[in-house]
Design a protein around this motif. Structure first.
Motif, PDB file in Angstrom:
ATOM      1  N   GLN A   1     -19.814  21.739  34.787  1.00  0.00           N
ATOM      2  CA  GLN A   1     -19.394  20.602  33.974  1.00  0.00           C
ATOM      3  C   GLN A   1     -19.560  20.909  32.493  1.00  0.00           C
ATOM      4  O   GLN A   1     -18.679  20.609  31.678  1.00  0.00           O
TER       5      GLN A   1
ATOM      6  N   ASP B   1     -24.853  19.966  35.368  1.00  0.00           N
ATOM      7  CA  ASP B   1     -24.156  20.995  36.123  1.00  0.00           C
ATOM      8  C   ASP B   1     -23.543  22.013  35.154  1.00  0.00           C
ATOM      9  O   ASP B   1     -22.781  21.641  34.255  1.00  0.00           O
TER      10      ASP B   1
ATOM     11  N   ASP C   1     -15.515   9.629  36.917  1.00  0.00           N
ATOM     12  CA  ASP C   1     -14.545  10.382  37.717  1.00  0.00           C
ATOM     13  C   ASP C   1     -13.272  10.640  36.922  1.00  0.00           C
ATOM     14  O   ASP C   1     -12.730  11.758  36.939  1.00  0.00           O
TER      15      ASP C   1
ATOM     16  N   ASP D   1     -23.549  14.657  41.630  1.00  0.00           N
ATOM     17  CA  ASP D   1     -22.659  15.339  40.692  1.00  0.00           C
ATOM     18  C   ASP D   1     -22.521  14.604  39.361  1.00  0.00           C
ATOM     19  O   ASP D   1     -21.857  15.093  38.452  1.00  0.00           O
ATOM     20  N   GLN D   2     -23.153  13.406  39.237  1.00  0.00           N
ATOM     21  CA  GLN D   2     -23.065  12.651  37.999  1.00  0.00           C
ATOM     22  C   GLN D   2     -24.419  12.335  37.379  1.00  0.00           C
ATOM     23  O   GLN D   2     -24.484  11.973  36.196  1.00  0.00           O
TER      24      GLN D   2
END
Length: 660
Positions: A43, A40, A255, A23-24
């Protein structure tokens, strides 16, 4: 050479995938290497809402950080100034290539190289010369850069920072302890003001929390997260454990960044939607901004000179810091009286008034407009109709929907950001036309080609009320849409035969179908076509019939019910108004089993609009339907051949145009 550069970028991107969680990794690849393909989409949408997408693109700030860091290393190696400048000139093109060579980074790289060359020759001039030279070089290489959004934003913001930051900064206090904070604030505000007209021109939205978000996140990401990610990548090549440790630090920072962006983006009250402004408005905005910055007064210095005790003025000549003159006040006034346009204070007030007027016009471009619009949108094989009433009420009937015919086991064929007509067509079009909120959303029925695109609408544009056919359907998109409406606390109303809504003074909606139901339970209906909401709409003296996807069987039932129960309408309307329509939205995309001869003879439409996909496999519109329409003398417009169909209505009548 370019192929090898791309291979090197892909190889480095794979190393980044090993350092960061799924996810990063896409976010960090975009931040460090300029690889945005794996970012993403959700994002990106969150950053876009706050006007932070420039952080995800390699730009001048990234080039500046690269030059500063590399220059610091060279200074530690005791290199001479001349050699450092030459080495940096050679390193910048490599960084530009490695970061993807987008227009913004090419612009920054060219300016940096020209500045380094001028510094090496001791002929460094002001930044506008460098900016102009970079623009000319890029446009000579590729004139089509001029139409690139990144090119326009990059050059506009850079020119704005060069021209407007010095006068704005001089107008602010020069307190030594707060100098860095004021510098950052000025750069952020000026960049937002300069990019604002292009932002609303291309993206049609602006979030008021964009300024504090940029103020906090730009330095944090540019000077902490991005350098840590770059160093982690380099360490990972030589010392994998060291790279993972550094990456863990940036993971923690990311995060917090994502959480911060998510929470700010959820504040919908300060998110605004703007219609696309005309070009003259953009020019007027920049002219007003230039005049305003030029007229800003210079703030008094906070610090006194070293010999302040000697630099004094007799007490008799001043009082509380205001100079006292011996001549009469009326003579002083006459001597210093200036026309209003030559007074700095008056000029500031006029500039601020002009800026406020431009903002008001851009946000409410049709405030005084009394012409209604009915737009049959080109959404392929589906329905979506946008209506603007004479007094500015916004109605949307259906939202189209991209259908997927994937079989089980073929999920690997899906793209990371697949085309969806609501997200890619309906929402951008509504925002482009300045739809701040939808007053009434009508779901004719719950089939995918009518409602799947509305999920993006509910997530992007405020909706005040929903009217639907009062049923449920066991389908993922239908259930998700209704759940989203309930979650957002949008009132849901069941449409029933005979109901009327006066949207405004000149707009009336009347429900012709579905029939009234006495039960309180919401039924589950699998085949929804014959339960479509059918609306008769009156705009001034013109009428429209929006017939959903009903079949000829339901058409006959509607006509029978209208004849059996004329009391459902006012007597004069039942006798006169409901006997003819100006425009008929043909049911079910022109299906063979709709638009019967009886239906056409009753309504006698002057024109028919068919919403249909150009490559549909259903055979819509059917030749029999087209033949029946021609036999009744009805003109036909089709979205597959004519594009969007727009009807403009005023007191004099109705006229149409098509938009490709």
């Amino acid at each position: 050479m370019l192929g090898r550069v791309d291979a090197a970028r892909d190889w480095l991107g794979a190393r980044m995938d090993q350092l960061y969680p799924a996810d990063q990794s896409g976010y960090m690849k975009g931040l460090v290497l300029g690889i945005r393909e794996d970012l993403d989409p959700e994002q990106f949408q969150q950053f876009s809402r706050l006007g932070l997408t420039h952080i995800l693109a390699i730009s001048g700030l990234h080039v500046a950080v690269f030059i500063y860091a590399l220059g610091a290393v060279m200074r530690l190696l005791r290199m001479t100034r001349e050699r450092i400048l030459v080495a940096l000139m050679m390193a910048v093109p490599l960084y530009v290539l490695l970061s993807g060579s987008s227009p913004s980074v090419v612009r920054a790289g060219l300016m940096a190289m020209l500045a380094l060359l001028a510094a090496r020759m001791d002929k460094l001039k002001d930044g506008l010369h460098l900016l102009a030279a970079a623009a000319v070089a890029m446009l000579v290489w590729n004139p089509y850069f001029l139409s690139d959004v990144g090119f326009q934003l990059s050059f506009a913001v850079t020119a704005g920072l060069i021209l407007f930051v010095p006068p704005v900064r001089r107008a602010m206090p020069n307190w030594p302890r707060s100098k860095s904070l004021f510098d950052l604030l000025v750069v952020t505000v000026v960049a937002q003001a300069v990019s604002f007209p292009l932002t609303i021109y291309y993206f049609n939205q602006f979030h008021l929390l964009s300024i504090p978000a940029n103020l906090i996140l730009v330095p944090f990401i540019s000077f902490i997260v991005m350098p840590i990610g770059a160093v982690a990548l380099l360490f990972g090549l030589l010392w994998p454990l060291g790279g993972q440790l550094l990456a863990a630090v940036s993971v923690y920072a990311n995060d917090w960044t994502f959480l911060f962006v998510e929470k700010l983006g959820e504040v919908e009250a300060v998110r605004s939607i703007w219609a696309t402004p005309p070009v003259w408005w953009i020019a007027a905005w920049y002219m007003t901004l230039s005049v305003l910055c030029r007229l800003l007064p210079e703030a008094p210095s906070a610090a006194l000179p070293a010999d302040a005790s000697e630099v004094t003025q007799p007490l008799a000549d001043t009082a509380f810091g205001i100079a006292i003159h011996s001549e009469p006040i009326w003579e002083l006034t006459e001597a210093r009286k200036l026309p209003i346009w030559q007074s700095r204070l008056s000029g500031l007030l006029l500039s601020l008034t002009a800026g406020a007027g431009l903002l008001l016009y851009a946000y409410y471009p049709d405030l005084l407009k009394r012409t209604a619009e009915v737009d049959v949108l080109d959404v392929g094989q589906g329905d979506s109709i946008y209506i603007r009433s004479p007094h500015g009420k916004r109605i949307l009937v259906d939202g189209g929907g991209t259908l997927s015919f994937r079989k089980a086991g073929e999920e690997w064929k899906d793209r990371s950001d697949p085309f969806e007509v609501g997200k890619k067509v309906v929402v951008p079009l509504l925002m482009k036309r300045g739809v701040h909120a939808i007053d009434l959303l009508v779901l004719s029925h719950l089939d995918s080609d009518h409602i799947r695109g509305l999920q993006a609408v509910l997530e992007s544009i405020p909706v005040k009320a929903i009217v639907w056919n009062g049923s449920l359907k066991s389908a993922e998109d239908a259930e998700k849409l209704l759940q989203t409406a309930v979650k957002k606390r949008i009132p849901l109303y069941r449409a029933e035969f005979g109901e009327r809504w006066e949207v405004d003074e000149h707009t009336v909606l009347t429900v012709l179908w579905p029939p009234h139901t006495s039960g309180k339970e919401v039924p589950h209906i699998k085949e929804q076509n014959d339960d479509s909401v059918v609306l008769y709409m009156k705009l001034y003296e013109s009428s429209f019939l929006l017939s959903g996807d009903i079949s000829s069987k339901t058409e006959a039932a509607i006509l029978a019910r209208m004849q059996e129960k004329p009391s459902a309408f006012a007597a004069d309307e039942a006798d006169d108004e409901f006997k003819q329509v100006d425009v008929l939205k043909v049911a079910h995309h022109g299906s063979k089993y709709s638009t019967s001869e009886e239906w056409l003879r009753y309504w006698n439409p002057l024109q028919a609009a068919i919403s249909v996909g150009a490559t549909n496999t259903y055979g819509h519109p059917h030749p029999d339907v087209l033949k029946r329409l021609r036999s009744e003398g009805t003109d036909v417009l089709r979205t597959d051949k004519d594009g969007e169909i727009r009807y403009k209505v005023n007191r004099a009548g109705i006229y149409e145009q098509t938009i490709r």
